[in-house]
Design a protein around this motif. Structure first.
Motif, PDB file in Angstrom:
ATOM      1  N   THR A  69       0.844  -1.214   0.033  1.00  0.00           N
ATOM      2  CA  THR A  69       0.132  -0.106   0.242  1.00  0.00           C
ATOM      3  C   THR A  69       1.011   1.327   0.118  1.00  0.00           C
ATOM      4  OG1 THR A  69      -0.050   0.312   2.494  1.00  0.00           O
ATOM      5  CG2 THR A  69      -1.915  -1.239   1.374  1.00  0.00           C
ATOM      6  N   ARG A  70       2.266   0.954   0.156  1.00  0.00           N
ATOM      7  CA  ARG A  70       3.212   2.229   0.330  1.00  0.00           C
ATOM      8  C   ARG A  70       3.947   1.960  -1.081  1.00  0.00           C
ATOM      9  NH1 ARG A  70       3.665   4.804   4.642  1.00  0.00           N
ATOM     10  NH2 ARG A  70       5.879   5.581   4.470  1.00  0.00           N
ATOM     11  N   LEU A  71       3.289   2.766  -2.123  1.00  0.00           N
ATOM     12  CA  LEU A  71       4.090   2.721  -3.531  1.00  0.00           C
ATOM     13  C   LEU A  71       4.624   4.209  -3.849  1.00  0.00           C
ATOM     14  CD1 LEU A  71       1.685   0.074  -5.068  1.00  0.00           C
ATOM     15  CD2 LEU A  71       3.972  -0.430  -4.303  1.00  0.00           C
ATOM     16  N   PRO A  72       5.509   4.211  -4.661  1.00  0.00           N
ATOM     17  CA  PRO A  72       6.524   3.035  -5.218  1.00  0.00           C
ATOM     18  C   PRO A  72       7.409   2.440  -4.149  1.00  0.00           C
ATOM     19  CG  PRO A  72       7.402   5.189  -6.119  1.00  0.00           C
ATOM     20  CD  PRO A  72       6.021   5.568  -5.091  1.00  0.00           C
ATOM     21  N   GLN A  73       7.453   3.110  -2.762  1.00  0.00           N
ATOM     22  CA  GLN A  73       8.819   2.682  -1.853  1.00  0.00           C
ATOM     23  C   GLN A  73       8.685   1.116  -1.725  1.00  0.00           C
ATOM     24  OE1 GLN A  73       6.286   5.065  -1.593  1.00  0.00           O
ATOM     25  NE2 GLN A  73       6.897   6.569  -0.090  1.00  0.00           N
ATOM     26  N   LEU A 119      -2.584  -5.218  -8.256  1.00  0.00           N
ATOM     27  CA  LEU A 119      -2.103  -4.737  -9.624  1.00  0.00           C
ATOM     28  C   LEU A 119      -0.880  -3.893  -9.795  1.00  0.00           C
ATOM     29  CD1 LEU A 119      -2.387  -4.993 -12.822  1.00  0.00           C
ATOM     30  CD2 LEU A 119      -4.235  -3.100 -12.220  1.00  0.00           C
ATOM     31  N   VAL A 120      -0.939  -2.565  -9.245  1.00  0.00           N
ATOM     32  CA  VAL A 120       0.190  -1.754  -9.253  1.00  0.00           C
ATOM     33  C   VAL A 120       1.402  -2.310  -8.681  1.00  0.00           C
ATOM     34  CG1 VAL A 120       1.210   0.630  -9.015  1.00  0.00           C
ATOM     35  CG2 VAL A 120      -1.565   0.218  -9.114  1.00  0.00           C
ATOM     36  N   GLY A 166      -6.932  -7.083 -14.535  1.00  0.00           N
ATOM     37  CA  GLY A 166      -6.008  -6.152 -15.064  1.00  0.00           C
ATOM     38  C   GLY A 166      -4.489  -7.176 -15.038  1.00  0.00           C
ATOM     39  N   LEU A 167      -4.279  -7.653 -13.911  1.00  0.00           N
ATOM     40  CA  LEU A 167      -2.928  -8.343 -13.710  1.00  0.00           C
ATOM     41  C   LEU A 167      -2.909  -9.489 -14.755  1.00  0.00           C
ATOM     42  CD1 LEU A 167      -0.349  -8.769 -12.319  1.00  0.00           C
ATOM     43  CD2 LEU A 167      -1.474 -10.105 -10.681  1.00  0.00           C
TER      44      LEU A 167
END
Length: 269
Positions: A69-73, A119-120, A166-167
């Motif tokens: 949930t902490r993207l892009p880190q 997905l992301v 999507g994936l």
């Protein structure tokens, strides 16, 4: 997967490997001779238990917390594990989450969380892994764990289905673009599997009756891991861009399931 030299054993990184399908995959790939990078989100002890099982197979194991949930880190954790293990030959994007919320009741934060994790996050981790594989030379393997809901919808799971669908298409694009680098990319689409996520940890699947599944039971995490291990191994060198359903025939039911329903329970998550 090309065979690394004896001095440099192959390395697989598996996200969400603290339990369930991720743990079973880590152990299966360790049995195949790979060192294993393990990510976890909330169950550090589970990750350590997985690492212990990997080491019992004679392979190295490294663990790291990854919060998708902490993207892009969060994708930096993949690079960290690759540095600690020396390389990456296989990435299994297994970490996931979902909802059981009717479409009309969903809020944007919950939708974004599911899309980021399912997905992301796999997109970013896949990109980091593919860049490293390309720089190393010799190709590699990426396996994205989707779901039967990559292919079919489920009431109450709108963000999950959107993300997994999507994936599935992302997998196909990755397969096309990464083929020239010798990197294969495939999806594995589990049905109901006895894991902590489905409330069936340590369940003997042969004692559970599922009349709507042709094989009549849920799956065992090790049955999914076996398919992932095949796609990650040398015998799948000409397989890319495919989605492998591991669902006991669930997806084949289609109209059969609909025509045999006896009530409206399916309308509720």
């Amino acid at each position: 997967m090309p065979a690394p030299t004896s001095a440099t054993p192959g390395v697989a990184v598996i996200t969400g490997a603290d339990s369930g399908i991720g743990r079973a995959t880590a152990v299966r790939l360790a049995e195949a001779g790979l060192d294993i990078g393990i990510t976890w989100h909330s169950d550090e002890q589970g990750a350590e238990d997985t690492a212990r099982e990997v080491r019992a197979k004679g392979r190295r194991a490294q663990t790291a917390r990854m919060d998708l949930t902490r993207l892009p880190q969060a994708a930096d954790v993949l690079d960290e594990l690759c540095e600690r293990l020396g390389r990456i030959d296989v990435l299994v994007n297994n970490a996931g989450t979902g909802t059981a919320t009717p479409f009309l009741d969903l809020n944007l934060d919950d939708v974004r969380e599911v899309l980021d994790v399912d997905l992301v996050g796999p997109f970013l981790c896949g990109q980091r892994a593919a860049r490293r594989m390309t720089a190393q030379g010799g190709g590699g393997r990426i396996v994205n764990v989707t779901s039967v809901h990559e292919h079919q919808p489920r009431v109450g799971a709108a963000p999950y289905c959107a993300a997994k669908g999507g994936l599935g298409l992302l997998t196909q694009v990755m397969a096309l673009e990464l083929a020239e680098h010798g990197i294969t990319v495939n999806a594995v689409a589990p049905g109901e599997i006895a894991t902590p996520m489905t409330g069936q940890e340590d369940t003997d699947v042969h004692t559970v009756h599922r009349p709507g599944v042709p094989l009549g039971r849920p799956g065992d995490a090790r049955e999914v891991a076996a398919v992932i291990a095949f796609l990650a191994g040398p015998d799948a060198s000409y397989v890319t861009g495919a989605s492998w359903s591991v669902d006991g025939g669930m997806l084949r039911m289609g109209p059969m399931a609909g025509s045999h329903l006896t009530g409206d329970d399916w309308r509720r998550p």
